[in-house]
Design an enzyme around this catalytic site. Structure first.
Site, mmCIF file in Angstrom:
data_model
loop_
_atom_site.group_PDB
_atom_site.id
_atom_site.type_symbol
_atom_site.label_atom_id
_atom_site.label_comp_id
_atom_site.label_asym_id
_atom_site.label_seq_id
_atom_site.Cartn_x
_atom_site.Cartn_y
_atom_site.Cartn_z
ATOM 1 N N ASP A 14 0.714 -1.327 -0.120
ATOM 2 C CA ASP A 14 0.005 -0.007 -0.006
ATOM 3 C C ASP A 14 0.886 1.313 0.060
ATOM 4 O O ASP A 14 0.530 2.279 0.389
ATOM 5 C CB ASP A 14 -0.833 -0.059 1.113
ATOM 6 C CG ASP A 14 -1.683 -1.388 1.356
ATOM 7 O OD1 ASP A 14 -2.503 -1.821 0.247
ATOM 8 O OD2 ASP A 14 -1.795 -1.628 2.389
ATOM 9 N N LYS A 17 2.425 2.452 -5.088
ATOM 10 C CA LYS A 17 3.243 1.805 -6.236
ATOM 11 C C LYS A 17 2.442 2.260 -7.646
ATOM 12 O O LYS A 17 3.071 2.335 -8.743
ATOM 13 C CB LYS A 17 3.410 0.310 -6.044
ATOM 14 C CG LYS A 17 4.154 -0.227 -5.032
ATOM 15 C CD LYS A 17 4.488 -1.574 -4.728
ATOM 16 C CE LYS A 17 3.281 -2.283 -4.645
ATOM 17 N NZ LYS A 17 2.659 -2.107 -3.068
ATOM 18 N N GLY A 41 -4.231 -4.363 -4.662
ATOM 19 C CA GLY A 41 -4.936 -3.447 -5.629
ATOM 20 C C GLY A 41 -4.098 -2.004 -5.768
ATOM 21 O O GLY A 41 -3.647 -1.394 -4.712
ATOM 22 N N HIS A 42 -3.787 -1.577 -6.905
ATOM 23 C CA HIS A 42 -3.327 -0.401 -7.198
ATOM 24 C C HIS A 42 -4.282 0.533 -7.611
ATOM 25 O O HIS A 42 -5.068 0.720 -8.552
ATOM 26 C CB HIS A 42 -2.105 -0.654 -8.375
ATOM 27 C CG HIS A 42 -1.008 -1.226 -7.818
ATOM 28 N ND1 HIS A 42 -0.135 -1.815 -8.749
ATOM 29 C CD2 HIS A 42 -0.640 -1.889 -6.712
ATOM 30 C CE1 HIS A 42 0.698 -2.425 -8.227
ATOM 31 N NE2 HIS A 42 0.572 -2.539 -6.844
ATOM 32 N N THR A 43 -4.261 2.028 -6.807
ATOM 33 C CA THR A 43 -5.270 2.804 -6.988
ATOM 34 C C THR A 43 -4.433 4.080 -8.016
ATOM 35 O O THR A 43 -3.684 4.477 -7.626
ATOM 36 C CB THR A 43 -5.787 3.675 -5.742
ATOM 37 O OG1 THR A 43 -6.369 2.627 -5.023
ATOM 38 C CG2 THR A 43 -6.858 4.717 -6.085
ATOM 39 N N GLN A 226 2.164 -5.949 -3.355
ATOM 40 C CA GLN A 226 2.334 -5.904 -2.016
ATOM 41 C C GLN A 226 3.703 -5.107 -1.637
ATOM 42 O O GLN A 226 3.882 -4.134 -2.128
ATOM 43 C CB GLN A 226 2.566 -7.345 -1.586
ATOM 44 C CG GLN A 226 1.170 -8.034 -1.380
ATOM 45 C CD GLN A 226 0.877 -9.052 -2.607
ATOM 46 O OE1 GLN A 226 1.790 -9.316 -3.314
ATOM 47 N NE2 GLN A 226 -0.377 -9.169 -3.174
#
Length: 432
Positions: A14, A17, A41-43, A226
């Site tokens: 988190d 990235k 999850g990449h926002t 991760q």
């Protein structure tokens, strides 16, 4: 300038990235995911649009980028095509045609989700804090050599035989150890048949594509999932993920040779967060921690779970620098600290015997024997949001960043001053 760049997390995931990978893919011809699954999850924020990618590499937002999913990734067909549908709804209509998947990637099936959830329930107060998406059980089957691969879909007779063997084993465990409901063969097969042709149309020899691209001088971005301290070997075991999240995992999970990696960019926050169970020496369980959580919007991109928040840990970073052979750092969310009167940096751990350690332990239970040693720096009490030049940062913010550089032993190449692309100080672009 380097052509082959790895972007990975140096903390507990988190770290941001997605934004950095998205920024760098402007210059990348190929973006590769090499490990993890749809738990990562990449926002990405583009204008007023927020897009969350999980399995799909961040390069999908750039029409010129080819997106590869390597053999080290566990692929849930349901999650993959659900994500493609979300991307299409966001205006990215060519996603499916630009994604290629290794035939050696492991298939994540509903049986893995059932095992994951039942296992966490069984652990009770000792639960690891997984996302419940079946990632760990899928990797477990891969290592035990009973798993199914994407390439198995070419021969359905072989696929059915392997699926039945897998379910015989897993359903026995579900029923007799976990006391949970079994997962039927027919339900899994029906789901697979609905997407089989679409999935096979995306299959490619990922390692060969990377080799050809390297020889022709194309720029390749390897996107980690991760973070370093969730690595199955070097993280806070057993409170870790089920894959190698360090730089070496980018090689084994994609088929790229280690000598071909030219730059390793480590992503870290200006403070520290983690999700789920496990040790966290610098954690703030107070109003200050809640303030940072709220200002930093520290909630999981995939699960929505609130993240645990703490001070920057330079002890952990030393390990991350060494085992990833970091070339530089991208420092995220410096703006979240704008309102603080002072900041603390953990520079060492005090052990039970009174001695000090400059490196973290390798097992979770050993963290109970350490106490963080802090140094304090003054805050800057002014907004850094949107600043794009280092010299325009408040002096105390500059001093804080320089101190983090000194403690890590590598330069800060990128500084994020907000969630949007343009809210970035690019000291050095690894892919320009």
């Amino acid at each position: 300038m380097p052509n082959n760049v790895v972007v990975l997390g140096t903390q507990w995931g988190d770290e941001g990235k997605g934004k950095i990978a998205d920024l760098l893919t402007v210059n990348a011809d190929i973006v590769v995911r090499s490990q993890g699954g749809n738990n990562a999850g990449h926002t990405l924020v583009v204008g007023d649009k927020k897009v969350v990618v999980r399995l799909v590499p961040s390069g999908i937002l750039h029409s010129s980028s080819l997106c590869l999913i390597g053999s080290g990734v566990v692929v849930s067909p349901e999650a993959l095509f659900g994500e493609i549908a979300e991307l299409k709804a966001s205006g990215i209509t060519d996603a499916e045609s630009r994604i290629k998947i290794s035939a050696a990637s492991s298939l994540l099936l509903p049986i893995h989700v059932a095992i994951d959830k039942a296992s966490e329930l069984k652990r009770g107060k000792n639960a690891i804090g997984t996302t419940g998406r079946g990632i760990g059980p899928c990797y477990e089957d891969k290592i035990a050599r009973r798993g199914l691969r994407v390439g198995d879909l070419y021969d359905m007779e072989v696929f059915k035989e392997k699926l039945q063997a897998l379910l015989d084993y897993r359903n026995f465990t579900l029923k007799h150890y976990f006391g949970a409901e079994e997962v039927s063969f027919d339900s899994i097969l029906e789901g697979i048949m609905q997407v089989r042709e679409r999935l096979l149309a995306m299959v490619a020899d990922v390692s060969a594509i990377l080799a050809d691209a390297r020889k022709s001088g194309k720029k390749i971005l390897f996107e980690g999932a991760q973070g370093t301290f969730l690595d199955i070997d070097y993280g806070t075991y057993p409170y870790v993920t089920s894959s190698n999240t360090v730089a070496g995992g980018c090689c084994t999970g994609s088929g790229a040779g280690p000598r071909h990696i030219e730059y390793v960019l480590g992503i870290c926050k200006a403070y520290t967060t983690r999700v789920g169970g496990g040790p966290f020496p610098t954690e703030l369980n107070d109003e200050l921690g809640e303030h940072i959580r709220k200002v930093g919007a520290e909630f999981g991109a995939v699960t929505g779970r609130p993240r645990r928040v703490g001070w920057y840990d330079a002890v952990a970073m030393r390990r991350a620098v060494d085992i990833n052979s970091l070339s530089g750092l991208a420092l995220m969310k410096i703006d979240v600290l704008d309102d603080l009167d002072e900041l603390k940096i953990c520079t060492a751990y005090r052990l039970e015997d009174g001695s000090e350690s400059l490196l973290p332990p390798l097992a979770a239970y050993e963290y109970s024997k350490v106490t963080p040693i802090y140094e304090t720096m003054p805050g800057w009490k002014s907004s850094t949001v949107g600043i794009t030049k280092f010299e325009d940062l408040p002096q105390n913010a500059q001093a804080y960043i320089r101190r983090l550089e000194q403690l890590a032993g590598v330069p800060v190449a990128i500084i994020s001053t907000g969630p949007e692309r343009e809210q970035t100080i690019m000291v050095q672009n690894p892919m320009a």
